[in-house]
Design a protein around this motif. Structure first.
Motif, short mmCIF file in Angstrom:
data_model
loop_
_atom_site.label_atom_id
_atom_site.label_comp_id
_atom_site.label_asym_id
_atom_site.label_seq_id
_atom_site.Cartn_x
_atom_site.Cartn_y
_atom_site.Cartn_z
N PRO A 25 -3.81 -30.18 -33.31
CA PRO A 25 -4.05 -31.53 -33.83
C PRO A 25 -2.88 -32.08 -34.63
CG PRO A 25 -5.46 -29.92 -34.93
CD PRO A 25 -4.76 -29.21 -33.83
N CYS A 29 -0.71 -35.06 -33.20
CA CYS A 29 -1.12 -36.42 -33.57
C CYS A 29 -0.58 -36.75 -34.96
CB CYS A 29 -2.63 -36.53 -33.53
SG CYS A 29 -3.28 -38.10 -34.15
N TRP A 63 -3.55 -38.17 -40.63
CA TRP A 63 -4.56 -37.38 -39.92
C TRP A 63 -5.93 -38.05 -40.05
CZ3 TRP A 63 -5.86 -34.05 -36.41
CH2 TRP A 63 -7.13 -33.50 -36.42
N HIS A 118 -5.73 -41.68 -38.20
CA HIS A 118 -5.39 -41.81 -36.78
C HIS A 118 -5.87 -40.67 -35.89
CE1 HIS A 118 -2.76 -45.19 -37.67
NE2 HIS A 118 -2.25 -44.48 -38.66
N CYS A 119 -6.21 -39.52 -36.46
CA CYS A 119 -6.45 -38.34 -35.63
C CYS A 119 -7.85 -37.75 -35.74
CB CYS A 119 -5.43 -37.25 -35.98
SG CYS A 119 -3.72 -37.81 -35.98
N LEU A 146 -7.61 -36.35 -28.88
CA LEU A 146 -6.21 -36.03 -29.13
C LEU A 146 -5.43 -35.74 -27.85
CD1 LEU A 146 -6.63 -33.76 -32.28
CD2 LEU A 146 -6.25 -36.22 -32.16
N TYR A 203 -1.90 -37.16 -27.03
CA TYR A 203 -0.76 -36.65 -27.80
C TYR A 203 -0.13 -35.42 -27.17
CZ TYR A 203 -2.41 -39.94 -31.20
OH TYR A 203 -2.81 -41.10 -31.81
#
Length: 147
Positions: free
Chosen positions: A48, A51, A131, A134-135, A140, A143
């Motif tokens: 993750p 991202c 994070w 946006h994530c 994900l 990305y």
């Protein structure tokens, strides 16, 4: 003298804009896979942090963010803050949790990774607003296309 020049070349060679595939390999070699529950294969997705890195620095190891509301600045590929994690001679931060100068974070991606590990260990990946904004909870997979 030659050794000093060689060390400077190695340090500056790592400060650049990376491709996603390169970052993925670097993160694997740095043992980020599974570190504090942050997996390279979290669920059906890749690390993750891909991202996070895209939104924080666009894979640019020399990234230096604009001043934050408190006057602090973020440095390197993970945008590590100088108020808590690195020493900046131009800012009287509260701590130097990673024991590095902020300039090292833009010159040496390995120091950025090691510092990011400390942040994750102490505060989790949610310490980064990118994070959270946006994530977290998002798909994900975009990305990691092409990795």
């Amino acid at each position: 003298m030659r050794a000093v020049v060689l060390l400077l070349l190695v340090a500056f060679a790592s400060a650049r804009k990376y491709e996603k595939r390169e970052i993925a390999g670097i993160l694997r070699r740095a043992e980020m896979d599974g570190y504090q529950g942050v997996s390279l294969a979290a669920s059906s997705h890749f690390f993750p942090g891909m991202c996070l890195i895209e939104h924080e620095s666009q894979y640019e190891s020399e990234a230096k963010g604009p001043k934050n509301d408190d006057g602090s600045t973020d440095y390197g590929i993970f945008q590590i803050n100088n108020n808590f994690w690195c020493k900046d001679p131009n800012f009287d931060g509260r701590a130097n949790g990673c024991g590095v100068s902020c300039s090292e974070l833009v010159r040496d991606i390995n120091k950025s990774i090691n510092c990011a590990k400390k942040v994750v260990k102490q505060q989790g990946i949610g310490a980064w607003m990118a994070w959270v904004s946006h994530c977290k909870g998002k798909d994900l997979s975009p990305y990691v296309l092409g990795i």
